[in-house]
Design a protein around this motif. Structure first.
Motif, PDB file in Angstrom:
ATOM      1  N   VAL A 251       0.833  -1.203   0.000  1.00 67.25           N
ATOM      2  CA  VAL A 251       0.000   0.000   0.000  1.00 67.25           C
ATOM      3  C   VAL A 251       0.872   1.259   0.000  1.00 67.25           C
ATOM      4  CG1 VAL A 251      -1.678   1.342   1.329  1.00 67.25           C
ATOM      5  CG2 VAL A 251      -1.964  -1.135   1.084  1.00 67.25           C
ATOM      6  N   ILE A 252       1.915   1.252   0.821  1.00 68.05           N
ATOM      7  CA  ILE A 252       2.809   2.415   0.873  1.00 68.05           C
ATOM      8  C   ILE A 252       3.556   2.582  -0.451  1.00 68.05           C
ATOM      9  CG2 ILE A 252       4.897   3.331   1.965  1.00 68.05           C
ATOM     10  CD1 ILE A 252       3.879   2.033   4.590  1.00 68.05           C
ATOM     11  N   LEU A 254       2.639   1.654  -3.398  1.00 67.82           N
ATOM     12  CA  LEU A 254       1.742   2.078  -4.473  1.00 67.82           C
ATOM     13  C   LEU A 254       1.624   3.596  -4.546  1.00 67.82           C
ATOM     14  CD1 LEU A 254      -1.175  -0.520  -4.175  1.00 67.82           C
ATOM     15  CD2 LEU A 254       0.533  -0.374  -5.997  1.00 67.82           C
ATOM     16  N   GLN A 255       1.726   4.256  -3.390  1.00 70.64           N
ATOM     17  CA  GLN A 255       1.602   5.718  -3.388  1.00 70.64           C
ATOM     18  C   GLN A 255       2.775   6.400  -4.091  1.00 70.64           C
ATOM     19  OE1 GLN A 255      -1.426   6.579  -2.309  1.00 70.64           O
ATOM     20  NE2 GLN A 255      -1.506   4.366  -1.957  1.00 70.64           N
ATOM     21  N   GLN A 256       3.847   5.683  -4.244  1.00 73.83           N
ATOM     22  CA  GLN A 256       5.028   6.269  -4.878  1.00 73.83           C
ATOM     23  C   GLN A 256       4.958   6.247  -6.406  1.00 73.83           C
ATOM     24  OE1 GLN A 256       8.544   4.538  -3.060  1.00 73.83           O
ATOM     25  NE2 GLN A 256       7.549   4.546  -1.055  1.00 73.83           N
ATOM     26  N   SER A 259       3.683   9.814  -6.967  1.00 75.08           N
ATOM     27  CA  SER A 259       4.557  10.854  -6.418  1.00 75.08           C
ATOM     28  C   SER A 259       5.967  10.830  -6.994  1.00 75.08           C
ATOM     29  CB  SER A 259       4.626  10.716  -4.893  1.00 75.08           C
ATOM     30  OG  SER A 259       5.311   9.534  -4.516  1.00 75.08           O
ATOM     31  N   LEU A 269      -3.941   8.933 -10.250  1.00 74.35           N
ATOM     32  CA  LEU A 269      -4.023   8.635  -8.827  1.00 74.35           C
ATOM     33  C   LEU A 269      -4.180   7.138  -8.622  1.00 74.35           C
ATOM     34  CD1 LEU A 269      -7.152   7.855  -7.775  1.00 74.35           C
ATOM     35  CD2 LEU A 269      -7.503  10.275  -8.168  1.00 74.35           C
ATOM     36  N   THR A 271      -5.557   4.840  -5.236  1.00 78.24           N
ATOM     37  CA  THR A 271      -6.100   4.867  -3.879  1.00 78.24           C
ATOM     38  C   THR A 271      -6.483   3.456  -3.458  1.00 78.24           C
ATOM     39  OG1 THR A 271      -6.973   7.115  -4.080  1.00 78.24           O
ATOM     40  CG2 THR A 271      -7.972   5.711  -2.406  1.00 78.24           C
ATOM     41  N   TYR A 294      -7.605   3.059  -9.576  1.00 82.62           N
ATOM     42  CA  TYR A 294      -6.567   3.852 -10.234  1.00 82.62           C
ATOM     43  C   TYR A 294      -7.235   4.656 -11.337  1.00 82.62           C
ATOM     44  CZ  TYR A 294      -6.667  -0.020 -13.633  1.00 82.62           C
ATOM     45  OH  TYR A 294      -7.063  -0.968 -14.540  1.00 82.62           O
TER      46      TYR A 294
END
Length: 436
Positions: A251-252, A254-256, A259, A269, A271, A294
Motif C-alpha cells: 500500500v505504501i 503504491l503511493q510512490q 509521487s 491517482l 487509492t 486507479y
C-alpha cells in the motif's frame, strides 16, 4: 502526379472541413433563441412541470440497482406508450431506446442513466425512498424525468424532426456495472452520429448549466489484490510468512507511483480503499485482501498504472516471502475509458445553452477524477456530457452526489428537458446542412 493527387486531396479535405464548420454554425441567434425559449416555456407549464415532478418522485420512491431497474423500465415504457413513441426493449436487460423522427440519418441520441445506489436515504420528506438500503443519491431519477420531458417536447414537435431521428437512450447499470458498454453491444445504437448526456450536479446553482471541452472525467479502473502467506501465532512470527506486513508495504509503495514515477502535470491517482486480513490480534493470518482504484486522464496513463500496480504488489509480496494475485476485473469491462467531450458538440450545446439560460448561466466545469461509463459512447461517436445545476441552499440541495442527504431542486427539471430537446432539434438541422 503523386504530389498533385496529394495536393488535390488536401484541398478537398480542407473545403469539406470548412463546410462542416460552417454548417455547425447553428440556427441564427433569434431563431434558435425563439426555439429554446418556446421549449422552456412549455416545460414550465404547470401541467407539464407537475408531470415531470411526478415521474421523478415515483422513481425516487422505488429505487433499483444496476440491471435490476424493472419497475423503472416499465414506467419509462408506459410513458413512451402514452406519448405514442416507439421503442426497443429490452436493451442490455432493462434498458430502453425510444426513437422519434424519420427513422433515417442523421441520428442524434439523448441519454439518461436510471439506476440507484446501495445507500440508506437520510433525507426526511414525503417521497423518501421506500426501499431499505437503496436510494437515488446520484440524481438518476431526475435524469430520467428530464429525458422523458424532452421526449414529450420532441413528440409534440415531430414535424421539426423530418430531417433525421432522435434516439432516447435510457441506460441501466451506470453505477459500477458499465451499462453503457452493454447497451452498445445492441445494434440499435450502431447508427448514432452524436450523443448528449445531461446529469444533475449540486455544485452548480439551479438555473445554470456547465461543461468543458476535451477530457472532463477520468478513466477509472479497479483492482483487488490477495497476498498469501503462512499463518502462525504472534509469539512465533519466524514460523510464518506475514501477509499483513507485505500488504502494508504494498500500500505504501503504491503511493510512490504517482509521487515519484509520473509527470506531476499529468493527472493520475492510486487509492487503496479497503483492507481485510485476520480476526485476532495475536494471530498472523494466512492471507490479506485489499482493494483500490486507479485513475488517469489518458489511456496511456491507465495502462501504465495497471502495469505498475501489478508489478509492485507482486514484488512486495515476494520480498516478504509471500505470493500475490492482482485482479483488475477486466471481465467487467474495466477500466472505463477517459470521458472526452467532443469539442464541436460541446460548442453546439454551449450555444444552445446560452439561448436557453443566458450567457452568464453557462459555466465552465473543472476537470475531476470522477468517472462515468458514458465514456464508452464517447469512444464510439461524438459525445458530450453537460451538468444541470440543482444547488439551492434554502432547499439544502447542495449535498454531494452519493450522499445519504442528497436532494435536488426540481426547478431544474424543465431546463434539462428543454436543453435536451433544443440541442436535438438544432443538431439535426445543422447535420443535414453539413451533409448537403
Amino acid at each position: 502526379m503523386i504530389s498533385m493527387e496529394f495536393f488535390l486531396c488536401f484541398v478537398v479535405s480542407t473545403i469539406i472541413c470548412q463546410l462542416q464548420a460552417l454548417a455547425l454554425e447553428i440556427r441564427p441567434g433569434p431563431e434558435l433563441e425563439s426555439l429554446s425559449q418556446e421549449l422552456l416555456k412549455s416545460a414550465r407549464q404547470p401541467e407539464f412541470f407537475d408531470w415531470m415532478i411526478g415521474i421523478r418522485r415515483r422513481i425516487h420512491e422505488y429505487p433499483e440497482l444496476g440491471f435490476e431497474e424493472y419497475k423503472t423500465s416499465e414506467l419509462i415504457r408506459d410513458e413512451l406508450d402514452s406519448l405514442g413513441i416507439s421503442y426497443k426493449w429490452p436493451v442490455a436487460k432493462t434498458g430502453v431506446v425510444g426513437y422519434i423522427g424519420s427513422g433515417q440519418k442523421p441520428v442524434f441520441a439523448l441519454r439518461a442513466d436510471m439506476d440507484a445506489l446501495p445507500l440508506q436515504e437520510l433525507v426526511e420528506w414525503k417521497h423518501k425512498s421506500k426501499v431499505d438500503m437503496k436510494m437515488h443519491a446520484c440524481g438518476h431519477d431526475s435524469n430520467v424525468a428530464m429525458l422523458l420531458g424532452a421526449a414529450k417536447l420532441l413528440q409534440s414537435r415531430k414535424d421539426l424532426l423530418k430531417k433525421g431521428t432522435v434516439k432516447l437512450v435510457f441506460q441501466p447499470g451506470e453505477e459500477g456495472h458499465c451499462g453503457a458498454y452493454h447497451m452498445l453491444q445492441d445494434n440499435v445504437l450502431d447508427d448514432i452520429n452524436a450523443i448528449l448526456s445531461i446529469h444533475v450536479l449540486p455544485q452548480v446553482p439551479t438555473g445554470a448549466i456547465a461543461s468543458s471541452p476535451g477530457p472532463i472525467l477520468a478513466g477509472v479502473g479497479l483492482f483487488k489484490a490477495m497476498i498469501k502467506g503462512k499463518g502462525a501465532h504472534a509469539s512465533s512470527p519466524h514460523l510464518g510468512k506475514d501477509p499483513i506486513v507485505a500488504a502494508c508495504s504494498s500500500v505504501i509503495a503504491l503511493q510512490q507511483i504517482v509521487s515519484r514515477e509520473t509527470d506531476p502535470l499529468q493527472a493520475m491517482l492510486v487509492t487503496v480503499g479497503s483492507i481485510e486480513g485476520g480476526r485476532a490480534g495475536n494471530v498472523i493470518p494466512e492471507s490479506v485482501t485489499f482493494t483500490g482504484t486507479y485513475r488517469s486522464l489518458s489511456g496511456e496513463g491507465l495502462s501504465y498504472l495497471q502495469k505498475r500496480i501489478k508489478e509492485i504488489i507482486e514484488m512486495q509480496a515476494a520480498v516478504h516471502q509471500c505470493s500475490a494475485t492482482v485482479d483488475f476485473m477486466e471481465e467487467k469491462h474495466l477500466p472505463n475509458p477517459v470521458m472526452v467531450n467532443d469539442e464541436a458538440l460541446y460548442e453546439h450545446v454551449k450555444k444552445v445553452g446560452k439561448t436557453l439560460v443566458g450567457e452568464n448561466n453557462v459555466h465552465p466545469l473543472p476537470i475531476t477524477m470522477g468517472g462515468e461509463d458514458f465514456s464508452f459512447f464517447a469512444q464510439k461517436t461524438a459525445a458530450a456530457i453537460y451538468v444541470i445545476g440543482i444547488k439551492n441552499e434554502t432547499l439544502k440541495s447542495d449535498q454531494p452526489l452519493h450522499s445519504p442527504y442528497f436532494f435536488i431542486d426540481e426547478e431544474a427539471l424543465p431546463i434539462g428537458a428543454a436543453l435536451n430537446a433544443a440541442v436535438a432539434i438544432s443538431y439535426l438541422d445543422t447535420h443535414v446542412a453539413a451533409t448537403n
